[in-house]
Design an enzyme around this catalytic site. Structure first.
Site, PDB file in Angstrom:
ATOM      1  N   ARG A 234      -4.725  -6.043  -4.053  1.00  0.00           N
ATOM      2  CA  ARG A 234      -5.440  -6.783  -5.085  1.00  0.00           C
ATOM      3  C   ARG A 234      -5.489  -8.230  -4.865  1.00  0.00           C
ATOM      4  O   ARG A 234      -4.440  -8.812  -4.532  1.00  0.00           O
ATOM      5  CB  ARG A 234      -4.930  -6.569  -6.374  1.00  0.00           C
ATOM      6  CG  ARG A 234      -5.229  -5.108  -7.005  1.00  0.00           C
ATOM      7  CD  ARG A 234      -6.746  -5.156  -7.446  1.00  0.00           C
ATOM      8  NE  ARG A 234      -7.180  -3.825  -7.860  1.00  0.00           N
ATOM      9  CZ  ARG A 234      -7.349  -2.613  -7.329  1.00  0.00           C
ATOM     10  NH1 ARG A 234      -7.675  -2.685  -5.936  1.00  0.00           N
ATOM     11  NH2 ARG A 234      -7.916  -1.415  -7.757  1.00  0.00           N
ATOM     12  N   ASP A 258      -9.004  -7.586   2.391  1.00  0.00           N
ATOM     13  CA  ASP A 258      -9.996  -6.486   1.786  1.00  0.00           C
ATOM     14  C   ASP A 258     -10.308  -6.805   0.275  1.00  0.00           C
ATOM     15  O   ASP A 258     -11.152  -6.229  -0.398  1.00  0.00           O
ATOM     16  CB  ASP A 258      -9.592  -5.172   1.977  1.00  0.00           C
ATOM     17  CG  ASP A 258     -10.609  -4.072   1.695  1.00  0.00           C
ATOM     18  OD1 ASP A 258     -11.691  -4.439   2.022  1.00  0.00           O
ATOM     19  OD2 ASP A 258     -10.331  -3.125   0.669  1.00  0.00           O
ATOM     20  N   GLU A 263     -13.404 -11.859  -6.248  1.00  0.00           N
ATOM     21  CA  GLU A 263     -14.156 -10.912  -5.711  1.00  0.00           C
ATOM     22  C   GLU A 263     -15.246 -10.480  -6.568  1.00  0.00           C
ATOM     23  O   GLU A 263     -16.197 -10.144  -6.071  1.00  0.00           O
ATOM     24  CB  GLU A 263     -13.590  -9.827  -4.998  1.00  0.00           C
ATOM     25  CG  GLU A 263     -12.921  -8.673  -5.981  1.00  0.00           C
ATOM     26  CD  GLU A 263     -12.245  -7.611  -5.165  1.00  0.00           C
ATOM     27  OE1 GLU A 263     -11.466  -7.691  -4.480  1.00  0.00           O
ATOM     28  OE2 GLU A 263     -12.614  -6.369  -5.729  1.00  0.00           O
ATOM     29  N   HIS A 295     -13.851  -5.142  -0.030  1.00  0.00           N
ATOM     30  CA  HIS A 295     -13.194  -4.040  -0.720  1.00  0.00           C
ATOM     31  C   HIS A 295     -13.552  -2.637  -0.181  1.00  0.00           C
ATOM     32  O   HIS A 295     -14.191  -2.056  -1.169  1.00  0.00           O
ATOM     33  CB  HIS A 295     -13.368  -4.118  -2.060  1.00  0.00           C
ATOM     34  CG  HIS A 295     -12.096  -3.454  -3.061  1.00  0.00           C
ATOM     35  ND1 HIS A 295     -11.556  -4.390  -4.369  1.00  0.00           N
ATOM     36  CD2 HIS A 295     -11.614  -2.552  -2.857  1.00  0.00           C
ATOM     37  CE1 HIS A 295     -10.714  -3.587  -4.717  1.00  0.00           C
ATOM     38  NE2 HIS A 295     -10.500  -2.410  -4.114  1.00  0.00           N
TER      39      HIS A 295
HETATM   40  P1  NAD Z   1       1.609   3.350  -6.011  1.00  0.00           P
HETATM   41  O1  NAD Z   1       1.715   3.373  -7.501  1.00  0.00           O
HETATM   42  O2  NAD Z   1       1.504   4.554  -5.528  1.00  0.00           O
HETATM   43  O3  NAD Z   1       2.729   2.252  -5.310  1.00  0.00           O
HETATM   44  C1  NAD Z   1       2.882   1.070  -5.673  1.00  0.00           C
HETATM   45  C2  NAD Z   1       4.118   0.605  -5.332  1.00  0.00           C
HETATM   46  O4  NAD Z   1       4.520  -0.850  -5.612  1.00  0.00           O
HETATM   47  C3  NAD Z   1       5.369   1.428  -6.171  1.00  0.00           C
HETATM   48  O5  NAD Z   1       6.191   2.034  -5.312  1.00  0.00           O
HETATM   49  C4  NAD Z   1       5.985   0.403  -7.014  1.00  0.00           C
HETATM   50  O6  NAD Z   1       7.450   0.624  -7.456  1.00  0.00           O
HETATM   51  C5  NAD Z   1       5.640  -0.833  -6.141  1.00  0.00           C
HETATM   52  N1  NAD Z   1       5.827  -2.031  -6.870  1.00  0.00           N
HETATM   53  C6  NAD Z   1       5.745  -2.389  -8.226  1.00  0.00           C
HETATM   54  N2  NAD Z   1       5.978  -3.468  -8.686  1.00  0.00           N
HETATM   55  C7  NAD Z   1       6.468  -3.956  -7.584  1.00  0.00           C
HETATM   56  C8  NAD Z   1       7.003  -5.452  -7.194  1.00  0.00           C
HETATM   57  N3  NAD Z   1       6.863  -6.329  -8.234  1.00  0.00           N
HETATM   58  N4  NAD Z   1       7.251  -5.753  -5.954  1.00  0.00           N
HETATM   59  C9  NAD Z   1       7.155  -4.690  -5.024  1.00  0.00           C
HETATM   60  N5  NAD Z   1       6.766  -3.463  -5.205  1.00  0.00           N
HETATM   61  C10 NAD Z   1       6.234  -3.058  -6.439  1.00  0.00           C
HETATM   62  O7  NAD Z   1       0.190   2.815  -5.835  1.00  0.00           O
HETATM   63  P2  NAD Z   1      -0.656   2.992  -4.379  1.00  0.00           P
HETATM   64  O8  NAD Z   1      -1.601   4.188  -4.484  1.00  0.00           O
HETATM   65  O9  NAD Z   1       0.135   2.860  -3.283  1.00  0.00           O
HETATM   66  O10 NAD Z   1      -1.838   1.632  -4.368  1.00  0.00           O
HETATM   67  C11 NAD Z   1      -1.255   0.428  -4.430  1.00  0.00           C
HETATM   68  C12 NAD Z   1      -2.187  -0.587  -4.653  1.00  0.00           C
HETATM   69  O11 NAD Z   1      -3.606  -0.643  -3.733  1.00  0.00           O
HETATM   70  C13 NAD Z   1      -2.943  -0.308  -6.184  1.00  0.00           C
HETATM   71  O12 NAD Z   1      -2.287  -1.036  -7.254  1.00  0.00           O
HETATM   72  C14 NAD Z   1      -4.383  -0.902  -5.719  1.00  0.00           C
HETATM   73  O13 NAD Z   1      -4.132  -2.214  -6.316  1.00  0.00           O
HETATM   74  C15 NAD Z   1      -4.665  -0.883  -4.229  1.00  0.00           C
HETATM   75  N6  NAD Z   1      -5.623  -0.208  -3.763  1.00  0.00           N
HETATM   76  C16 NAD Z   1      -6.656  -0.710  -3.103  1.00  0.00           C
HETATM   77  C17 NAD Z   1      -7.762  -0.067  -2.620  1.00  0.00           C
HETATM   78  C18 NAD Z   1      -8.611  -0.669  -1.769  1.00  0.00           C
HETATM   79  O14 NAD Z   1      -9.913   0.182  -1.656  1.00  0.00           O
HETATM   80  N7  NAD Z   1      -8.608  -1.977  -1.115  1.00  0.00           N
HETATM   81  C19 NAD Z   1      -7.656   1.394  -2.835  1.00  0.00           C
HETATM   82  C20 NAD Z   1      -6.844   1.787  -3.684  1.00  0.00           C
HETATM   83  C21 NAD Z   1      -5.677   0.904  -4.234  1.00  0.00           C
END
Ligand code: NAD
Length: 332
Positions: A234, A258, A263, A295
């Site tokens: 994000r 991305d 955005e 994105h």
């Molecule tokens: P997820 O919930 O499976 O994993 C997130 C991880 O971050 C967890 O292991 C959590 O413990 C960790 N976390 C939480 N707070 C933290 C901190 N302060 N420091 C370090 N780690 C921390 O989520 P995911 O499915 O792996 O997705 C991650 C992120 O990717 C989403 O939140 C979303 O913002 C982003 N995303 C982007 C796209 C894209 O098209 N670019 C698509 C899907 C998701």
């Protein structure tokens, strides 16, 4: 269940319209994003279905509640754009698609790394102009480099697996450790150490008050000279102004993003005939060592199929009053 879909594009309509699970759903597609001004379009609908840049803040949710909307279905994983407290207080359920294809985003992060490193985007343009010179296209081997991963949830885990496959040393920071990754050779370390040691840093944690602007001047100062920073998570995780300073003084050698904090004004729109008003983005795209994609980490056929299937399943569960597998809970 009558659902108003906001921020829809041709591909949303294509995938939802051809879904086998569509039967029984009454969907209206709106191209406009959801915000306080457009919320009135949801009049007469049971639910709204929204995407990453729709805004379901307090005001918007109050408006939706006054129109009788009972649910917000996110067709994405992140939910930082929804005020969960207000939704909860107004009896509005929030559901999402927690995992549609972690590999799609992880592989996109790798695409950004390889493009920036091996400069394939520049080589492609040169060859099209009949320029086969390789001057200034030097890259570096990924083999044996240290990759820092912040957030080892679903996407971060998929990303770690790929980077281990390249023969990289993978160090990670997360508030929860993944035993499966430790067994595969990932080393968990405090964030400061990850920032200090890594040749490439890739962000995969959610945006929340504790992670907002986690990559700022202070964090950048701790990084190796010439570090590559990749953000497919994000935009708000990164202070863009500070990254511009880092790029100007050479601390950051490569930046691949991305996602971008502002955005919503730019992404998913064709602005090619207009003057970009966002000076920070204009500066970012002027660097030869910055790669911006709009994105599209999630944007694969497999991911779109899963987003469609799970969103329709979430809406069916809401309609039938079944327990919600993908509800985003509000915890005070
Ligand atoms: P997820 O919930 O499976 O994993 C997130 C991880 O971050 C967890 O292991 C959590 O413990 C960790 N976390 C939480 N707070 C933290 C901190 N302060 N420091 C370090 N780690 C921390 O989520 P995911 O499915 O792996 O997705 C991650 C992120 O990717 C989403 O939140 C979303 O913002 C982003 N995303 C982007 C796209 C894209 O098209 N670019 C698509 C899907 C998701």
């Amino acid at each position: 269940m009558k659902t108003a879909f906001f921020s829809t594009k041709s591909y949303d309509r294509e995938y939802f319209d051809k879904s086998r699970e569509l039967e029984g759903h009454d969907i209206t597609y709106f191209e406009v994003p959801l915000n306080v001004h457009t919320a009135r379009l949801a009049e007469g609908y049971d639910a709204v279905c929204i995407f990453v840049n729709d805004i379901a803040d307090t005001e918007t949710i109050h408006k939706l509640a006054s129109l009788g909307v009972k649910a917000i279905a996110l067709r994405c994983a992140g939910f930082n754009n929804v005020n969960l407290k207000t939704a909860y207080e107004n009896g509005i359920k929030v559901v999402r698609v927690p995992a549609y294809s972690p590999e799609a985003v992880a592989e996109h992060a790798v695409a950004l790394i390889l493009t920036l490193n091996r400069k394939t985007h520049r080589a492609y343009n040169r060859v099209r102009e009949g320029n086969f010179s390789i001057e200034n296209l030097t890259g570096f081997n990924l083999y044996k480099k240290t990759i820092g991963v912040v957030g080892t949830g679903l996407i971060g885990t998929a990303f770690c697996r790929i980077m281990l496959g390249f023969g990289c040393k993978v160090v990670a920071f997360d508030i929860r450790q993944n035993q499966e990754l430790i067994e595969k050779g990932v080393i968990y370390e405090p964030l400061e150490k990850v920032l200090f040691e890594s040749d490439i840093i890739s962000l995969h944690c959610p945006l929340n008050p504790s992670t907002a602007h986690m990559i700022d001047k202070n964090a950048i100062d701790k990084m190796k000279n010439g570090v590559m920073v990749i953000n497919t998570s994000r935009g708000g995780l990164v202070n863009s102004i500070d990254t511009i300073e880092g790029l100007k003084n050479g601390k950051i050698g490569y930046l691949g993003i991305d996602v971008y904090e502002q955005e919503s004004e730019l992404f998913f729109k064709d602005l090619s005939e207009m003057v970009i008003q966002d000076d920070v983005m204009a500066r970012l795209i002027s660097f030869p060592n910055v790669l911006v994609t709009g994105h599209l980490g999630f944007f694969t056929k497999e991911a779109l199929e899963e987003i469609t299937r799970i969103t329709l399943q979430n809406l069916s569960d809401l309609d039938a009053g079944r327990s919600l597998q993908n509800e985003v809970p509000y915890t005070a």
